[in-house]
Design an enzyme around this catalytic site. Sequence first.
Site, PDB file in Angstrom:
ATOM      1  N   THR A 226      91.227  50.919  28.798  1.00  0.00           N
ATOM      2  CA  THR A 226      90.047  51.309  28.017  1.00  0.00           C
ATOM      3  C   THR A 226      90.058  50.461  27.141  1.00  0.00           C
ATOM      4  O   THR A 226      90.893  50.065  26.266  1.00  0.00           O
ATOM      5  CB  THR A 226      90.289  52.847  27.761  1.00  0.00           C
ATOM      6  OG1 THR A 226      90.195  53.641  29.090  1.00  0.00           O
ATOM      7  CG2 THR A 226      88.849  53.362  27.023  1.00  0.00           C
ATOM      8  N   ARG A 254      85.577  62.739  38.712  1.00  0.00           N
ATOM      9  CA  ARG A 254      86.200  62.888  37.743  1.00  0.00           C
ATOM     10  C   ARG A 254      85.622  62.082  36.505  1.00  0.00           C
ATOM     11  O   ARG A 254      85.292  60.956  36.708  1.00  0.00           O
ATOM     12  CB  ARG A 254      87.695  62.887  37.930  1.00  0.00           C
ATOM     13  CG  ARG A 254      88.445  63.142  36.480  1.00  0.00           C
ATOM     14  CD  ARG A 254      88.742  61.714  35.581  1.00  0.00           C
ATOM     15  NE  ARG A 254      89.574  61.847  34.583  1.00  0.00           N
ATOM     16  CZ  ARG A 254      89.720  61.094  33.623  1.00  0.00           C
ATOM     17  NH1 ARG A 254      89.220  59.732  33.688  1.00  0.00           N
ATOM     18  NH2 ARG A 254      90.689  61.329  32.594  1.00  0.00           N
ATOM     19  N   VAL A 255      85.067  62.688  35.407  1.00  0.00           N
ATOM     20  CA  VAL A 255      84.777  62.042  34.220  1.00  0.00           C
ATOM     21  C   VAL A 255      85.645  62.296  33.143  1.00  0.00           C
ATOM     22  O   VAL A 255      86.093  63.537  32.876  1.00  0.00           O
ATOM     23  CB  VAL A 255      83.325  62.394  34.021  1.00  0.00           C
ATOM     24  CG1 VAL A 255      82.706  61.770  32.692  1.00  0.00           C
ATOM     25  CG2 VAL A 255      82.350  62.147  35.151  1.00  0.00           C
ATOM     26  N   GLY A 256      86.031  61.262  32.336  1.00  0.00           N
ATOM     27  CA  GLY A 256      86.877  61.445  31.501  1.00  0.00           C
ATOM     28  C   GLY A 256      86.380  61.773  30.011  1.00  0.00           C
ATOM     29  O   GLY A 256      85.185  62.135  29.863  1.00  0.00           O
ATOM     30  N   ASP A 257      87.050  61.417  28.867  1.00  0.00           N
ATOM     31  CA  ASP A 257      86.635  61.643  27.483  1.00  0.00           C
ATOM     32  C   ASP A 257      85.524  60.567  26.908  1.00  0.00           C
ATOM     33  O   ASP A 257      84.739  60.863  26.005  1.00  0.00           O
ATOM     34  CB  ASP A 257      87.621  61.741  26.535  1.00  0.00           C
ATOM     35  CG  ASP A 257      88.785  60.603  26.398  1.00  0.00           C
ATOM     36  OD1 ASP A 257      88.827  60.000  27.606  1.00  0.00           O
ATOM     37  OD2 ASP A 257      88.891  60.142  25.548  1.00  0.00           O
ATOM     38  N   THR A 277      91.410  56.242  23.130  1.00  0.00           N
ATOM     39  CA  THR A 277      92.070  55.970  24.437  1.00  0.00           C
ATOM     40  C   THR A 277      93.331  56.594  24.722  1.00  0.00           C
ATOM     41  O   THR A 277      94.030  57.028  23.789  1.00  0.00           O
ATOM     42  CB  THR A 277      92.377  54.244  24.403  1.00  0.00           C
ATOM     43  OG1 THR A 277      92.904  54.194  25.623  1.00  0.00           O
ATOM     44  CG2 THR A 277      93.258  54.047  23.196  1.00  0.00           C
ATOM     45  N   GLY A 278      93.258  57.218  25.809  1.00  0.00           N
ATOM     46  CA  GLY A 278      94.348  58.023  26.325  1.00  0.00           C
ATOM     47  C   GLY A 278      94.118  58.896  27.235  1.00  0.00           C
ATOM     48  O   GLY A 278      93.106  58.727  27.805  1.00  0.00           O
ATOM     49  N   GLY A 280      92.286  61.418  29.004  1.00  0.00           N
ATOM     50  CA  GLY A 280      90.959  61.757  28.739  1.00  0.00           C
ATOM     51  C   GLY A 280      91.016  63.402  28.533  1.00  0.00           C
ATOM     52  O   GLY A 280      90.074  63.852  27.837  1.00  0.00           O
TER      53      GLY A 280
HETATM   54  N1  ASP Z   1      90.550  57.993  28.076  1.00  0.00           N
HETATM   55  C1  ASP Z   1      90.332  57.356  29.441  1.00  0.00           C
HETATM   56  C2  ASP Z   1      90.099  58.409  30.391  1.00  0.00           C
HETATM   57  O1  ASP Z   1      90.501  59.312  30.384  1.00  0.00           O
HETATM   58  C3  ASP Z   1      91.441  56.625  29.724  1.00  0.00           C
HETATM   59  C4  ASP Z   1      92.103  55.780  28.701  1.00  0.00           C
HETATM   60  O2  ASP Z   1      91.814  55.711  27.822  1.00  0.00           O
HETATM   61  O3  ASP Z   1      93.125  55.225  29.044  1.00  0.00           O
HETATM   62  O4  ASP Z   1      89.104  58.202  31.330  1.00  0.00           O
END
Ligand code: ASP
Length: 365
Positions: A226, A254-257, A277-278, A280
Site C-alpha cells: 500500500t 471487502r474494503v480495507g481501512d 499501512t497494515g 486494515g
Molecule cells: N491497509 C491495507 C488494507 O487493509 C493494506 C496494507 O496497507 O498493506 O487494505
Amino acid sequence: MFGREGHDVGSDWLRRARISVLLVGLSVFVIVGCEDNSADAPGTTTAGEPGAEFGLVIHGGAGTITRESMTSELEEGYRRSLEAALEAGYAILEDGGSAMDAVIAAVMVMEDDSLYNAGRGAVFTSEGTNELDAAVMDGVDRNAGAVAGVTRVRNPIELARLVMDESPHVMMAGEGAEVFGEQFGIAQVDADYYYTERRWEALERAREDEEITLSWHLEDDRMIGTVGAVARDRDGNLAAATSTGGMTNKRFGRVGDVPVIGAGTYASNESCAVSATGHGEYFIRNVVSREVCARMEHRGESLQEAAEAVVMVQLADHGGTGGVVAVDRDGHFSMVMNTPGMYRGHYMAGGTPFTAIYADEGDGR
Ligand code: ASP
C-alpha cells in the site's frame, strides 16, 4: 479466529519491536542531549519546537519485509522508486505548491510503479480481479475524498481527489465512482494493466494456503505495498493521501481501512496528517490515523509519542500489524511500524531525501 492467530504470530516480533523503539528513543535522547544537534535535524520531534518549514513523508507498505526475503535488485528498485516519489512531492513544495498537490504527486509515482500494491501493481481478489481503494484528506478544512473497489481507474488517488473537489460527497464505491470519474476524463485502463506475475503468484499461493488450512488466516504478506504520503507546505497546511489494492484473495467486496477517513487516512491543520499501512481491519477498529491526531490535540502528546502509543501499544496489543507515516503542524515527522519492515522515506526542507526498508534502519534522525 484469525485475530487470535495473528496476535500469537506477531507477539514475539511486537515485543522485540517495542524494545527496539525504547532503545532507539533512548539513544536519540542521549545523542540529542549530548550534542544538541537539533538545528540540523529537520523534523526533530520535540513538541512546541519548530520543525521543518515544509516537507513530505511517504510509505510503500509495511509487513514481514526481511533482508532474507529481498534480492539486492529488488531492494535497489524500491529505494530508487521511493526517492523518485519523494522528489516529485518535494519539487512541488519547494516551489510553494500545496501539501495536497505534493501528496497526490508522490502517490501517483508509486501507483504507476508495479512494485507497489496500488495502481499498476495492485493485488488480486479471489476472483482474479483488482479492486482498488484510495483516499485524500486536506488538513485546511478537513475536506476529504475516497473511492472503494474501483476496477478500471489508472490512478485511484486522482479519483479520490475528484470526489473531494467536485462532489458534495466523501466516499464513492465501484461502478458509480468510475462513472463519476469518466465525466471528468479520469484515465481508465483495461484489467490487464494491473497484471504482474508477482501478484498473480501471490494469489495462487494464497488460494492453496486457504485450501490447506480451510481458514481465513490472513498473512500480512498478502497486502504489502500500500502507498501513502503526508506533507506540510510553506503555508503550514497539511494533507494526507493513501492508495491500495487491498488484500490478496479478498472476497465479497471487502474494503480495507485506506478509504475510511480516520482509519487509514487523516489530516487536520490543528494537529497532524497521517497515512497508514497494515492489516486494515485492525486499523478501522482502532481508528488509527485519527487516534494519532486526537492524542496530540487532547493529551498534548508530541507526534512521535502519539504515533508510538497508537502503533506500538494500542494497535499491537490488539494484534494489529502495520505502521504509519505522519507530519504535524509544526513540521515534525514520524515513521513508526510494529512490523519487521516498512518501505518509507522523508524529504524535509533543510535535509536530504532519506529512504529505508527494514525497521532497524530507523528514521534517519
Ligand atoms: N491497509 C491495507 C488494507 O487493509 C493494506 C496494507 O496497507 O498493506 O487494505
